[in-house]
Write an enzyme that holds these catalytic residues in place. Structure first.
Site, PDB file in Angstrom:
ATOM      1  N   THR A  15      -8.591  60.569 -71.370  1.00 42.14           N
ATOM      2  CA  THR A  15      -9.569  61.591 -70.916  1.00 42.14           C
ATOM      3  C   THR A  15      -9.112  62.982 -71.335  1.00 42.14           C
ATOM      4  OG1 THR A  15     -10.121  60.251 -69.008  1.00 42.14           O
ATOM      5  CG2 THR A  15     -10.706  62.555 -68.854  1.00 42.14           C
ATOM      6  N   ARG A  22     -12.882  68.109 -77.515  1.00 40.74           N
ATOM      7  CA  ARG A  22     -14.220  68.688 -77.364  1.00 40.74           C
ATOM      8  C   ARG A  22     -14.154  70.206 -77.194  1.00 40.74           C
ATOM      9  NH1 ARG A  22     -14.961  64.085 -74.218  1.00 40.74           N
ATOM     10  NH2 ARG A  22     -14.858  65.180 -72.224  1.00 40.74           N
ATOM     11  N   ASN A  42      -8.909  49.036 -67.090  1.00 44.34           N
ATOM     12  CA  ASN A  42      -8.039  48.265 -66.170  1.00 44.34           C
ATOM     13  C   ASN A  42      -8.859  47.656 -65.046  1.00 44.34           C
ATOM     14  OD1 ASN A  42      -7.432  51.029 -66.695  1.00 44.34           O
ATOM     15  ND2 ASN A  42      -5.301  50.659 -66.153  1.00 44.34           N
ATOM     16  N   CYS A  43      -9.831  48.439 -64.591  1.00 41.54           N
ATOM     17  CA  CYS A  43     -10.590  48.026 -63.404  1.00 41.54           C
ATOM     18  C   CYS A  43     -11.395  46.751 -63.646  1.00 41.54           C
ATOM     19  CB  CYS A  43     -11.507  49.161 -62.947  1.00 41.54           C
ATOM     20  SG  CYS A  43     -10.624  50.733 -62.846  1.00 41.54           S
ATOM     21  N   ILE A 285       4.628  71.542 -69.040  1.00 39.82           N
ATOM     22  CA  ILE A 285       4.533  70.086 -68.807  1.00 39.82           C
ATOM     23  C   ILE A 285       3.595  69.812 -67.633  1.00 39.82           C
ATOM     24  CG2 ILE A 285       5.765  67.924 -68.351  1.00 39.82           C
ATOM     25  CD1 ILE A 285       8.230  69.058 -69.608  1.00 39.82           C
ATOM     26  N   TYR A 286       2.554  69.079 -67.936  1.00 37.96           N
ATOM     27  CA  TYR A 286       1.571  68.681 -66.928  1.00 37.96           C
ATOM     28  C   TYR A 286       1.796  67.202 -66.587  1.00 37.96           C
ATOM     29  CZ  TYR A 286      -1.050  72.827 -68.447  1.00 37.96           C
ATOM     30  OH  TYR A 286      -1.437  74.104 -68.772  1.00 37.96           O
ATOM     31  N   ASP A 290      -1.805  58.136 -61.825  1.00 45.37           N
ATOM     32  CA  ASP A 290      -1.100  57.347 -60.808  1.00 45.37           C
ATOM     33  C   ASP A 290       0.331  57.816 -60.576  1.00 45.37           C
ATOM     34  OD1 ASP A 290      -3.315  55.796 -60.700  1.00 45.37           O
ATOM     35  OD2 ASP A 290      -2.408  53.969 -61.492  1.00 45.37           O
ATOM     36  N   TYR A 432     -36.374  58.323 -49.076  1.00 41.71           N
ATOM     37  CA  TYR A 432     -36.737  57.158 -48.268  1.00 41.71           C
ATOM     38  C   TYR A 432     -38.062  56.541 -48.705  1.00 41.71           C
ATOM     39  CZ  TYR A 432     -39.328  54.691 -44.714  1.00 41.71           C
ATOM     40  OH  TYR A 432     -40.122  53.774 -44.087  1.00 41.71           O
ATOM     41  N   LYS A 440     -34.753  57.259 -40.921  1.00 44.11           N
ATOM     42  CA  LYS A 440     -33.465  57.766 -40.434  1.00 44.11           C
ATOM     43  C   LYS A 440     -32.406  56.952 -41.150  1.00 44.11           C
ATOM     44  CE  LYS A 440     -34.908  57.864 -36.028  1.00 44.11           C
ATOM     45  NZ  LYS A 440     -34.809  57.518 -34.639  1.00 44.11           N
TER      46      LYS A 440
HETATM   47  C1  LIG Z   1      -6.229  45.431 -62.371  1.00 43.19           C
HETATM   48  C2  LIG Z   1      -6.544  46.827 -61.992  1.00 43.19           C
HETATM   49  C3  LIG Z   1      -7.755  47.107 -61.389  1.00 43.19           C
HETATM   50  C4  LIG Z   1      -8.043  48.407 -60.995  1.00 43.19           C
HETATM   51  N1  LIG Z   1      -9.246  48.657 -60.418  1.00 43.19           N
HETATM   52  C5  LIG Z   1      -9.548  49.923 -60.042  1.00 43.19           C
HETATM   53  C6  LIG Z   1     -10.812  50.223 -59.498  1.00 43.19           C
HETATM   54  O1  LIG Z   1     -11.672  49.350 -59.338  1.00 43.19           O
HETATM   55  N2  LIG Z   1     -11.060  51.506 -59.104  1.00 43.19           N
HETATM   56  C7  LIG Z   1     -10.143  52.495 -59.281  1.00 43.19           C
HETATM   57  O2  LIG Z   1     -10.413  53.642 -58.925  1.00 43.19           O
HETATM   58  N3  LIG Z   1      -8.943  52.230 -59.826  1.00 43.19           N
HETATM   59  C8  LIG Z   1      -8.620  50.977 -60.214  1.00 43.19           C
HETATM   60  N4  LIG Z   1      -7.407  50.722 -60.791  1.00 43.19           N
HETATM   61  C9  LIG Z   1      -6.451  51.833 -60.924  1.00 43.19           C
HETATM   62  C10 LIG Z   1      -6.731  52.660 -62.145  1.00 43.19           C
HETATM   63  O3  LIG Z   1      -6.834  51.833 -63.248  1.00 43.19           O
HETATM   64  C11 LIG Z   1      -5.598  53.648 -62.303  1.00 43.19           C
HETATM   65  O4  LIG Z   1      -5.601  54.480 -61.184  1.00 43.19           O
HETATM   66  C12 LIG Z   1      -5.734  54.492 -63.550  1.00 43.19           C
HETATM   67  O5  LIG Z   1      -5.771  53.695 -64.686  1.00 43.19           O
HETATM   68  C13 LIG Z   1      -4.541  55.442 -63.626  1.00 43.19           C
HETATM   69  O6  LIG Z   1      -4.572  56.149 -64.819  1.00 43.19           O
HETATM   70  P1  LIG Z   1      -3.235  56.666 -65.499  1.00 43.19           P
HETATM   71  O7  LIG Z   1      -3.623  57.367 -66.729  1.00 43.19           O
HETATM   72  O8  LIG Z   1      -2.442  57.379 -64.497  1.00 43.19           O
HETATM   73  O9  LIG Z   1      -2.420  55.356 -65.834  1.00 43.19           O
HETATM   74  P2  LIG Z   1      -2.825  54.132 -66.742  1.00 43.19           P
HETATM   75  O10 LIG Z   1      -4.300  54.058 -66.926  1.00 43.19           O
HETATM   76  O11 LIG Z   1      -2.152  52.956 -66.162  1.00 43.19           O
HETATM   77  O12 LIG Z   1      -2.179  54.480 -68.128  1.00 43.19           O
HETATM   78  C14 LIG Z   1      -0.816  54.654 -68.262  1.00 43.19           C
HETATM   79  C15 LIG Z   1      -0.388  54.240 -69.663  1.00 43.19           C
HETATM   80  O13 LIG Z   1       0.821  54.898 -69.965  1.00 43.19           O
HETATM   81  C16 LIG Z   1       1.614  54.042 -70.764  1.00 43.19           C
HETATM   82  N5  LIG Z   1       3.014  54.518 -70.695  1.00 43.19           N
HETATM   83  C17 LIG Z   1       3.801  54.573 -69.603  1.00 43.19           C
HETATM   84  N6  LIG Z   1       4.996  55.095 -69.897  1.00 43.19           N
HETATM   85  C18 LIG Z   1       4.973  55.375 -71.218  1.00 43.19           C
HETATM   86  C19 LIG Z   1       5.917  55.932 -72.109  1.00 43.19           C
HETATM   87  N7  LIG Z   1       7.104  56.307 -71.697  1.00 43.19           N
HETATM   88  N8  LIG Z   1       5.571  56.060 -73.394  1.00 43.19           N
HETATM   89  C20 LIG Z   1       4.357  55.694 -73.833  1.00 43.19           C
HETATM   90  N9  LIG Z   1       3.419  55.161 -73.030  1.00 43.19           N
HETATM   91  C21 LIG Z   1       3.723  55.017 -71.733  1.00 43.19           C
HETATM   92  C22 LIG Z   1       1.402  52.695 -70.144  1.00 43.19           C
HETATM   93  O14 LIG Z   1       1.684  51.662 -71.057  1.00 43.19           O
HETATM   94  C23 LIG Z   1      -0.069  52.755 -69.756  1.00 43.19           C
HETATM   95  O15 LIG Z   1      -0.880  52.127 -70.726  1.00 43.19           O
HETATM   96  C24 LIG Z   1      -7.094  49.432 -61.222  1.00 43.19           C
HETATM   97  C25 LIG Z   1      -5.880  49.151 -61.826  1.00 43.19           C
HETATM   98  C26 LIG Z   1      -5.609  47.868 -62.216  1.00 43.19           C
HETATM   99  C27 LIG Z   1      -4.299  47.581 -62.892  1.00 43.19           C
END
Ligand SMILES: Cc1cc2nc3c(=O)[nH]c(=O)nc-3n(C[C@H](O)[C@H](O)[C@H](O)COP(=O)(O)OP(=O)(O)OC[C@H]3O[C@@H](n4cnc5c(N)ncnc54)[C@H](O)[C@@H]3O)c2cc1C
Length: 824
Positions: A15, A22, A42-43, A285-286, A290, A432, A440
C-alpha cells in the site's frame, strides 16, 4: 530523487509503495520481500483451503511484474533485509535463493514486516509431522497439499482466534472432524465471554468440539496424539497452530529502535519510530502494520492490533507524510469481523474485559432485533452489546447474528469516529425499506435503550446473577405469556404476563421498595413491564439483561445429541420453501419473529390441518429448533424434520395424535370448558389430556378447578399463610400439587398411584405434573375457583403461578362460549 526502501511487500508495504508512486514519479521505490509472493490476500487463505475460493490465482492481488510495470516499483522478492545501519542509512540484504548479500542505501525506510505465528515449545513438537501454521501462500500450499494427499479425518486447531476459527470452519467444510483447544475460557478474544458463546454454540452445532481453559502439554506419535493439561487425549491427523502472532521486530530491535512491552515497534502519530536509548524521534524510519504499537482510538492508551485496516491505512499515511503532506494517525479501533458458519460476529472499540482491566467506568446494554422488518420474508436475528461511559460516550460494540450485523457494527464504529454519543444514535437517519431494515434500525434502538439506562429507567442484572437472585427468594417476575413460560421459565419465577400486570396488581407486594426482578425473552417486554411497575410506585426494578435468550445461550446450551442436519448450500437452490421430499400442506415463514412467534404460527397452522397433514415452518430464532421439539412432544404432534439451512431453522410438523396419549380430537371451532372437581390423579390426567387435545385443535380451553380439583394447582412446598384451625386441618389433609395426588380406585394408601406412575414411565406417558406443564404450554387456561378456595381455606399464595382466580360467573361465561363442557 530520493530513495525509499520498504521492508515487507504485502498489506502495509504494498500500500505504501503504490501510494508513494501515485504521489510522484521521482522516488526510487525499492520493496524487499523475503518470500516469493507480494501483495497477496492473507485474509482469503483459510477460504482457499476450504475450497470456498477455488482459484489460487485469485489470492494474488498484484504480482511482482504488475507492481514493476504498472507502478514502476523496484520489487525484489526472495530478498530478506538482515540489518539496518542507521548511521550509513543502508540495509544489508540477503538473496534467499542464493545466499548472496549486498548493501542498499536509503533516504527513507518503511518497515512493514508483519507478525509471525506463535509456536509454543511443547514436548514432542520437534517430531511432529502434521503441524501447520498459516501466514502466507507457502503455508497455505502445505496445508492444502496435506489435505489432498492424506485426507485427514480429524484435526485439532490450537487457538480459538480469528485464524483458528476460520480454519476450523473451513476444515469442517472439507469433511474433517475438528476439535479446538484454547487456553482461555472462551474463543474469539475481541468479544466478551457471553458474546463469544454464540460463536462457540454455532460451531458446536456444526460438530466442532471444544477443550477450553486447556493446553496441549505433549505431542506424541509424530504429532498424531495430543495430551492436554487436563489429561484429555486427542487424536489428530493434522494440527493447526493458531494461538496468535508476535511482531516481526528483530530487525528493528537490532537497529536500536524502541520496542513496546510485547515487542512491537513504538510509533508516533506520524508512524515514525524512536531511538531505544535516547528516546529521540527517528525521522527517516517509519514502521506500520502488525509489527507496531499504536494508540487505542478509544482512550489513547498503547495497544497493538494486527488487522488489515490499520496496515493499509498506515501504509497510505506514511506515503503521504514522505510526500510532504500533514498526517495524523488517530489510533486503532480494532473493528473486526468473522464468519462463523452461518453467524456473523463483529466488534469495534473496547470490550467489557478491557474496560474492566483499565478500570474505566462503563454501562452496557444488549438489544435483539431483526435485520429487517419482521413481516418481510427472511429477517434474521441481530444481537448487539454496546458499551458506553456514564456520560454517554460510545466505548465499544459487539454484534452476533445473521445478515446485517456488519452494517450495524460499522455504523457504530463510524459513530465512535464521529465522536457521537449514545444520545445521538436515535437521531441517525438510516435508510429504510422493509427488505433492508426497520423504521427504527437496531442502531437507533441501541441509542434508545442506552438513553433509558442513563436516564435511570431501570437497572440491569446479568445472566450470571439471576440464579443467586432466585435462590435468595427475591421476587422474580416472568413477564412473558403463559405459553412462553410453559416452554421455559426459571424455577421460582412468578408468571405475571405484561398483558395481565395491571389486572393482577393485587398479587404484587405491598412494600413498594421490594426489589423486583423482571425478565422476558430479550429484555423489551420486561422493560415495558418495569414501566408499569414504576407507575405503580415500585422503586427497585431490575431487568434481566439479554433476557432468557442470552441466559440460555450462555448457561443452558446443549448440543443436540446428533447435530442438526445441515442443508448443503449447493442443494439450496433447488430446495424451495416446501421441501421436496416431505410435502407440507402449509408453509410458514416465521423468519425474524422472536419466540413464541414461530411456535404460535405453528400452533395456528396445526389447528387448521387434518390429522396426518403437515406444516413446514422456517424461523431464524436460534431457540426454535429446541422449542419445536418440546412443543411437538407436549402437544402430541410429530416432528418429521428439524434441520438447519444456513441461518434458517426449518421444521416439518405432522399433525398427529400421539398413541400414548390415546386421545382423538375432532376438528371444531368451538371452545372447550372442563370443570375439574376431582382431586384424583387419574381424573385430573383425563382433564389434562382432553384439554391438550382440544387446544391442539385450535380451541380455547379453560379448565376450571374447583373443590378437590384445586389440589392440582397447589404449590408442592408449604407456604406460610395465616389460617384458622379448620382451614389448617383441610390444608393438612389435602394433597399439595399433582405429585401427591392419589388415584380414584385401588389407591391402597399410596401404593396404587406409585404402581400407576411406574407403568406410565415405562410406557413413556408423561406424569400428571408434566401433563399440567404441557397443557399450559399448549395455551390451556387454568382458573382456580375463588369460592371453593374460600370454603377450603386455600390462599392465593398457595396456588402456582400463571393461574387465573375467578368465580362461578367467569366459568359460566366461558362455558357459554363452549361447544363442549365436561365435568370431571
Ligand atoms: C490467514 C490470515 C487471515 C487473516 N484475515 C484477516 C481478516 O479477515 N481481516 C483482517 O483485518 N486481517 C486479517 N489478517 C491479518 C492481516 O492480514 C494483517 O493484519 C496484515 O496483513 C498486516 O500487514 P503487514 O504489512 O503488517 O504484514 P504482512 O501483510 O504480513 O506483510 C509482511 C511481509 O513482510 C515480509 N518480511 C518480514 N520481515 C522481512 C524482512 N526482514 N525482509 C523482507 N521481508 C520481510 C514477510 O515475509 C511478509 O510477507 C489475516 C492474516 C492471516 C495470516
Amino acid at each position: 530523487m530520493s530513495k525509499i526502501i520498504i521492508v515487507g511487500g504485502v498489506a502495509g508495504g504494498a500500500t505504501a509503495a503504490t501510494r508513494l508512486r501515485r504521489l510522484g514519479e521521482d522516488h526510487h521505490i525499492i520493496m524487499f520481500e523475503r518470500d516469493e509472493f507480494v501483495s497477496f490476500a492473507n485474509c482469503g487463505l483459510p477460504y482457499y483451503i476450504g475450497g470456498v475460493i477455488k482459484d489460487r490465482q485469485r489470492l494474488l492481488v498484484e504480482s511482482v511484474e504488475g507492481l514493476k510495470t504498472k507502478f514502476n516499483i523496484d520489487v525484489r522478492n526472495f530478498s530478506e533485509v538482515l540489518t539496518i545501519d542507521r548511521v550509513k542509512k543502508t540495509v544489508l540484504v540477503k538473496k534467499t535463493q542464493t545466499g548472496e548479500t549486498y548493501e542498499e542505501g536509503y533516504d527513507k525506510l518503511i518497515l512493514s514486516p508483519g507478525a509471525k505465528p506463535i509456536v509454543v515449545p511443547t514436548k514432542g513438537l520437534e517430531n511432529a509431522k502434521n503441524i501447520f501454521v498459516l501466514r502466507n501462500i507457502p503455508d497455505t500450499d502445505k496445508i492444502k497439499d496435506f489435505i489432498i494427499q492424506n485426507k485427514p479425518k480429524n484435526a485439532v486447531v490450537i487457538g480459538g482466534g480469528f485464524i483458528g476459527i476460520e480454519m476450523a470452519e473451513n476444515l469442517v467444510g472439507d469433511g474433517v472432524k475438528v476439535t479446538v483447544v484454547d487456553l482461555a475460557d472462551q474463543i474469539l478474544a475481541p468479544l466478551d465471554f457471553e458474546m463469544a458463546k454464540y460463536a462457540q454454540n454455532e460451531m458446536t452445532d456444526h460438530g466442532v468440539q471444544f477443550f477450553l481453559s486447556d493446553v496441549v502439554s505433549e505431542f506424541s506419535d509424530e504429532g498424531k496424539t495430543l495430551t492436554l493439561k487436563s489429561g484429555a487425549i486427542l487424536h489428530a491427523d493434522m494440527v493447526i497452530m493458531g494461538i496468535g502472532v508476535k511482531p516481526e521486530s528483530d530487525l528493528a530491535q537490532k537497529a536500536g529502535l524502541k520496542l513496546g512491552p510485547r515487542g512491537h515497534i513504538l510509533t508516533n502519530a506520524t508512524m515514525q519510530t524512536t531511538d531505544a536509548q535516547s528516546g529521540a524521534l527517528v525521522e527517516d524510519i517509519y514502521a506500520i502494520g502488525d509489527a507496531v504499537e499504536v494508540q487505542d482510538y478509544i482512550d489513547g492508551t498503547q495497544t497493538a492490533i494486527a488487522l488489515a485496516w490499520p496496515a493499509n491505512r498506515q501504509g497510505r499515511l506514511v506515503a503521504d507524510h514522505i510526500a510532504g503532506k500533514k498526517i495524523h494517525y488517530n489510533g486503532s479501533l480494532g473493528s473486526s469481523i468473522v464468519k462463523v458458519f452461518d453467524l456473523t460476529i463483529a466488534s469495534t472499540g473496547n470490550n467489557e474485559k478491557t474496560l474492566k482491566r483499565k478500570n474505566v467506568p462503563y454501562k452496557f446494554i444488549y438489544i435483539s432485533r431483526g435485520s429487517h422488518a419482521g413481516y418481510y420474508p427472511g429477517a434474521q436475528d441481530i444481537f448487539i452489546k454496546m458499551l458506553f461511559s456514564p456520560e454517554g460516550k460510545i466505548l465499544g460494540a459487539q454484534g452476533v447474528g445473521g445478515e446485517g450485523v456488519d452494517k450495524r457494527i460499522d455504523v457504530l464504529a463510524t459513530a465512535i469516529r464521529g465522536n457521537l454519543t449514545v444520545y445521538d444514535l436515535p437521531d441517525i437517519q438510516l435508510c429504510y425499506a422493509p427488505p433492508f431494515s426497520s423504521a427504527k434500525d437496531p442502531v437507533n434502538i441501541a441509542g434508545y435503550v442506552a438513553t433509558n439506562v442513563l436516564e435511570g429507567a431501570f437497572d440491569y442484572v446479568r445472566y450470571d446473577q439471576i440464579d443467586d437472585i432466585l435462590k435468595s427468594g427475591a421476587l422474580v417476575i416472568d413477564a412473558r405469556t403463559p405459553l412462553e413460560y410453559g416452554l421455559f421459565h426459571f424455577e421460582g419465577a412468578k408468571n405475571l404476563p405484561l398483558a395481565e400486570l395491571r389486572s393482577r396488581n393485587g398479587e404484587l407486594p405491598e412494600d413498594k421498595n421490594t426489589p423486583i426482578y423482571v425478565y422476558c425473552n430479550v429484555g423489551h417486554t420486561a422493560y415495558l413491564a418495569i414501566q408499569v411497575l414504576r407507575n405503580f410506585g415500585y422503586t427497585k426494578l431490575f431487568n434481566l439483561a439479554g433476557g432468557v435468550k442470552l441466559y440460555k445461550a450462555v448457561k443452558l446450551y446443549k448440543p443436540h445429541a446428533e447435530p442438526l442436519p445441515m442443508v448443503n448450500p449447493e442443494q439450496r437452490e433447488v430446495s424451495p420453501m416446501v421441501s421436496n421430499d416431505i410435502k407440507a400442506k402449509i408453509s410458514i415463514d416465521a423468519c425474524g419473529m422472536q419466540c413464541p412467534g414461530p411456535i404460535m404460527q405453528t400452533f395456528k397452522a396445526v389447528c387448521s390441518l387434518e390429522d396426518g397433514e403437515r406444516v413446514q415452518i422456517e424461523a431464524t430464532d436460534p431457540g426454535f429448533a429446541r422449542d419445536i421439539e418440546k412443543w411437538c412432544e407436549n402437544t402430541g404432534n410429530t416432528l418429521v424434520k428439524n434441520e438447519k439451512d444456513g441461518i434458517i431453522y426449518r421444521a416439518v410438523v405432522q399433525k398427529g395424535t400421539r398413541a400414548d396419549i390415546g386421545f382423538k380430537v375432532e376438528s371444531s371451532n368451538e371452545n372447550t370448558t372442563i370443570v375439574l372437581f376431582s382431586g384424583d390423579m387419574d381424573k385430573a390426567m383425563a382433564a389434562m389430556i382432553i384439554g391438550q387435545g382440544s387446544a391442539a385443535m385450535g380451541k380455547n380451553v379453560t379448565i376450571f378447578c374447583t373443590f378437590w380439583g384445586l389440589n392440582l394447582l397447589r404449590r408442592p412446598k408449604k407456604v406460610k399463610v395465616k389460617k384458622s384451625f379448620v382451614e389448617a386441618m383441610f390444608g393438612f389433609m389435602m394433597p399439595r400439587g399433582p405429585k401427591k395426588m392419589g388415584i380414584s380406585k385401588m389407591n391402597f394408601a399410596g401404593a396404587g398411584p406409585k404402581m400407576m406412575k411406574g407403568v406410565m414411565k415405562k410406557k413413556n406417558v408423561p406424569l400428571l405434573e408434566q401433563q399440567l406443564e404441557n397443557a399450559r404450554a399448549c395455551g390451556v387456561k387454568f382458573i382456580a375457583c375463588t369460592m371453593s378456595m374460600d370454603i377450603m381455606g386455600i390462599h392465593k399464595e398457595e396456588i402456582i403461578d400463571g393461574v387465573d382466580f375467578a368465580g362461578v360467573a367467569t366459568y359460566l361465561a366461558e362455558s357459554d362460549k363452549a361447544g363442549v363442557t365436561l365435568f370431571i
